[in-house]
Scaffold this motif. Sequence first.
Motif, PDB file in Angstrom:
ATOM      1  N   LEU A  15       0.839  -1.182   0.000  1.00 32.32           N
ATOM      2  CA  LEU A  15       0.000   0.000   0.000  1.00 32.32           C
ATOM      3  C   LEU A  15       0.885   1.246   0.000  1.00 32.32           C
ATOM      4  O   LEU A  15       2.043   1.205   0.405  1.00 32.32           O
ATOM      5  N   VAL A  16       0.321   2.355  -0.450  1.00 31.92           N
ATOM      6  CA  VAL A  16       1.002   3.645  -0.339  1.00 31.92           C
ATOM      7  C   VAL A  16       0.662   4.187   1.044  1.00 31.92           C
ATOM      8  O   VAL A  16      -0.455   4.655   1.295  1.00 31.92           O
ATOM      9  N   HIS A  17       1.605   4.095   1.959  1.00 38.08           N
ATOM     10  CA  HIS A  17       1.322   4.345   3.373  1.00 38.08           C
ATOM     11  C   HIS A  17       0.870   5.767   3.657  1.00 38.08           C
ATOM     12  O   HIS A  17       0.099   6.005   4.592  1.00 38.08           O
ATOM     13  N   ARG A  18       1.347   6.735   2.895  1.00 40.88           N
ATOM     14  CA  ARG A  18       0.972   8.125   3.192  1.00 40.88           C
ATOM     15  C   ARG A  18      -0.410   8.472   2.641  1.00 40.88           C
ATOM     16  O   ARG A  18      -0.939   9.546   2.946  1.00 40.88           O
ATOM     17  N   ARG A  19      -0.995   7.575   1.833  1.00 40.12           N
ATOM     18  CA  ARG A  19      -2.320   7.814   1.277  1.00 40.12           C
ATOM     19  C   ARG A  19      -3.384   7.145   2.138  1.00 40.12           C
ATOM     20  O   ARG A  19      -3.127   6.209   2.887  1.00 40.12           O
ATOM     21  N   THR A  20      -4.609   7.606   2.010  1.00 38.50           N
ATOM     22  CA  THR A  20      -5.711   7.034   2.777  1.00 38.50           C
ATOM     23  C   THR A  20      -6.089   5.662   2.237  1.00 38.50           C
ATOM     24  O   THR A  20      -5.707   5.268   1.125  1.00 38.50           O
ATOM     25  N   ALA A  21      -6.845   4.956   3.053  1.00 38.07           N
ATOM     26  CA  ALA A  21      -7.368   3.665   2.605  1.00 38.07           C
ATOM     27  C   ALA A  21      -8.176   3.823   1.323  1.00 38.07           C
ATOM     28  O   ALA A  21      -8.051   3.022   0.382  1.00 38.07           O
ATOM     29  N   LEU A  22      -8.996   4.866   1.258  1.00 37.61           N
ATOM     30  CA  LEU A  22      -9.822   5.094   0.076  1.00 37.61           C
ATOM     31  C   LEU A  22      -8.957   5.344  -1.162  1.00 37.61           C
ATOM     32  O   LEU A  22      -9.228   4.798  -2.232  1.00 37.61           O
ATOM     33  N   ASP A  23      -7.918   6.164  -1.035  1.00 32.46           N
ATOM     34  CA  ASP A  23      -7.037   6.426  -2.175  1.00 32.46           C
ATOM     35  C   ASP A  23      -6.361   5.143  -2.658  1.00 32.46           C
ATOM     36  O   ASP A  23      -6.214   4.918  -3.861  1.00 32.46           O
ATOM     37  N   ASN A  24      -5.959   4.299  -1.720  1.00 34.57           N
ATOM     38  CA  ASN A  24      -5.315   3.043  -2.104  1.00 34.57           C
ATOM     39  C   ASN A  24      -6.272   2.134  -2.849  1.00 34.57           C
ATOM     40  O   ASN A  24      -5.888   1.467  -3.805  1.00 34.57           O
ATOM     41  N   SER A  40      -4.985  11.788 -17.579  1.00 37.33           N
ATOM     42  CA  SER A  40      -5.234  13.097 -16.954  1.00 37.33           C
ATOM     43  C   SER A  40      -5.993  12.989 -15.640  1.00 37.33           C
ATOM     44  O   SER A  40      -5.951  13.911 -14.830  1.00 37.33           O
ATOM     45  N   ARG A  41      -6.722  11.856 -15.412  1.00 39.91           N
ATOM     46  CA  ARG A  41      -7.490  11.698 -14.169  1.00 39.91           C
ATOM     47  C   ARG A  41      -6.791  10.776 -13.175  1.00 39.91           C
ATOM     48  O   ARG A  41      -7.331  10.527 -12.089  1.00 39.91           O
ATOM     49  N   SER A  42      -5.617  10.237 -13.532  1.00 39.81           N
ATOM     50  CA  SER A  42      -4.955   9.259 -12.673  1.00 39.81           C
ATOM     51  C   SER A  42      -3.644   9.768 -12.077  1.00 39.81           C
ATOM     52  O   SER A  42      -2.986   9.044 -11.333  1.00 39.81           O
ATOM     53  N   ILE A  43      -3.273  10.996 -12.379  1.00 39.95           N
ATOM     54  CA  ILE A  43      -1.984  11.516 -11.928  1.00 39.95           C
ATOM     55  C   ILE A  43      -1.955  11.705 -10.412  1.00 39.95           C
ATOM     56  O   ILE A  43      -0.954  11.423  -9.752  1.00 39.95           O
ATOM     57  N   THR A  44      -3.047  12.146  -9.841  1.00 40.05           N
ATOM     58  CA  THR A  44      -3.115  12.416  -8.401  1.00 40.05           C
ATOM     59  C   THR A  44      -4.502  12.068  -7.886  1.00 40.05           C
ATOM     60  O   THR A  44      -5.491  12.180  -8.621  1.00 40.05           O
ATOM     61  N   PRO A  45      -4.609  11.620  -6.628  1.00 41.30           N
ATOM     62  CA  PRO A  45      -5.924  11.295  -6.074  1.00 41.30           C
ATOM     63  C   PRO A  45      -6.918  12.445  -6.130  1.00 41.30           C
ATOM     64  O   PRO A  45      -8.131  12.214  -6.172  1.00 41.30           O
ATOM     65  N   ARG A  46      -6.448  13.661  -6.123  1.00 39.84           N
ATOM     66  CA  ARG A  46      -7.373  14.803  -6.176  1.00 39.84           C
ATOM     67  C   ARG A  46      -8.183  14.822  -7.468  1.00 39.84           C
ATOM     68  O   ARG A  46      -9.249  15.448  -7.526  1.00 39.84           O
ATOM     69  N   LEU A  47      -7.683  14.134  -8.495  1.00 42.77           N
ATOM     70  CA  LEU A  47      -8.361  14.123  -9.797  1.00 42.77           C
ATOM     71  C   LEU A  47      -9.220  12.890 -10.013  1.00 42.77           C
ATOM     72  O   LEU A  47      -9.850  12.755 -11.058  1.00 42.77           O
ATOM     73  N   PHE A  48      -9.250  11.980  -9.029  1.00 39.28           N
ATOM     74  CA  PHE A  48     -10.078  10.783  -9.182  1.00 39.28           C
ATOM     75  C   PHE A  48     -11.544  11.205  -9.308  1.00 39.28           C
ATOM     76  O   PHE A  48     -12.029  12.025  -8.516  1.00 39.28           O
ATOM     77  N   PRO A  49     -12.291  10.664 -10.264  1.00 45.56           N
ATOM     78  CA  PRO A  49     -13.699  11.055 -10.422  1.00 45.56           C
ATOM     79  C   PRO A  49     -14.562  10.580  -9.248  1.00 45.56           C
ATOM     80  O   PRO A  49     -14.242   9.610  -8.563  1.00 45.56           O
ATOM     81  N   ARG A  50     -15.661  11.281  -9.027  1.00 47.82           N
ATOM     82  CA  ARG A  50     -16.563  10.957  -7.927  1.00 47.82           C
ATOM     83  C   ARG A  50     -17.070   9.522  -8.033  1.00 47.82           C
ATOM     84  O   ARG A  50     -17.200   8.823  -7.018  1.00 47.82           O
ATOM     85  N   GLU A  51     -17.369   9.074  -9.249  1.00 43.75           N
ATOM     86  CA  GLU A  51     -17.899   7.716  -9.411  1.00 43.75           C
ATOM     87  C   GLU A  51     -16.901   6.670  -8.926  1.00 43.75           C
ATOM     88  O   GLU A  51     -17.282   5.638  -8.363  1.00 43.75           O
ATOM     89  N   LEU A  52     -15.601   6.928  -9.164  1.00 44.92           N
ATOM     90  CA  LEU A  52     -14.586   5.975  -8.704  1.00 44.92           C
ATOM     91  C   LEU A  52     -14.520   5.941  -7.192  1.00 44.92           C
ATOM     92  O   LEU A  52     -14.418   4.873  -6.585  1.00 44.92           O
ATOM     93  N   ARG A  53     -14.589   7.110  -6.560  1.00 45.06           N
ATOM     94  CA  ARG A  53     -14.552   7.144  -5.102  1.00 45.06           C
ATOM     95  C   ARG A  53     -15.762   6.432  -4.498  1.00 45.06           C
ATOM     96  O   ARG A  53     -15.655   5.749  -3.476  1.00 45.06           O
ATOM     97  N   GLU A  54     -16.915   6.556  -5.137  1.00 39.79           N
ATOM     98  CA  GLU A  54     -18.105   5.852  -4.656  1.00 39.79           C
ATOM     99  C   GLU A  54     -17.932   4.338  -4.800  1.00 39.79           C
ATOM    100  O   GLU A  54     -18.315   3.574  -3.908  1.00 39.79           O
ATOM    101  N   GLU A  55     -17.347   3.925  -5.914  1.00 39.05           N
ATOM    102  CA  GLU A  55     -17.111   2.493  -6.117  1.00 39.05           C
ATOM    103  C   GLU A  55     -16.101   1.976  -5.097  1.00 39.05           C
ATOM    104  O   GLU A  55     -16.261   0.874  -4.542  1.00 39.05           O
TER     105      GLU A  55
END
Length: 234
Positions: A75-84, A96-111
């Motif tokens: 796991l990436v220890h400095r990232r949250t469980a959700l980001d991992n 363009s949407r995978s470079i940083t967790p801040r750019l992850f789409p809402r649908e992915l975070r819900e999944e």
Amino acid sequence: MPALRISNLSKSFGENRVLDGVDLNVEPGEFVAVLGANGCGKSTALRCVVGLEQPDSGEVDVDGRPAMVFQRIHLVHRRTALDNVCAGALGRLPLSRSITPRLFPRELREEAMWCLERVGLADHAGERAVRLSGGQQQRVAIARALCQRTNVLLADEPVSALDPSAAVNISELLGRLAEEGLAVVAVLHQPQLATRCAHRVVGLSGGRVAVDRSAAAVSQAEVDALYVPGGVAV
């Protein structure tokens, strides 16, 4: 149709023949535990399924793309469980949407949250991975695999670094995921967990399948024979 079908799989490293004609079918909804002594080919077989090793001969047919959970959780220890967990879907995202967790789409975070709910960790979604226990980190790794939308989950010694209680919890979780419809294959070094939590036990000896029967039917003598020279033929 099996979710995973392995036919006559063989693999050698130099003169060492690690797999020698392995056959294995795993159905959707089935949890198969693979046992055997060190060097019998357990992990090599899983690595051949996901393409980390190229077999010398044989066929592997998988329903969709298999996801693998390793002994070392990565796991990436400095990232949250959700980001991992979101990282399990990076292959589906445009660059363009995978470079940083801040750019992850809402649908992915819900999944990803749904995947964390499936492994019982939704309430830890915002915690950094480094703050989670070993068992919780392995649950995050399993959720990350689920976020790949796999039908076949492979686990290579997923509980070897965990304490006994966490090992039982993870093994029972794999069984529940199988009951939800996944085909689950786990390499284990704890026969008692295999017979307690899995639906079926497959034992490898000398690179071949020596035992293949329901967990309730496998005998202690058969299990013991997997760990001595000469193995067992069934």
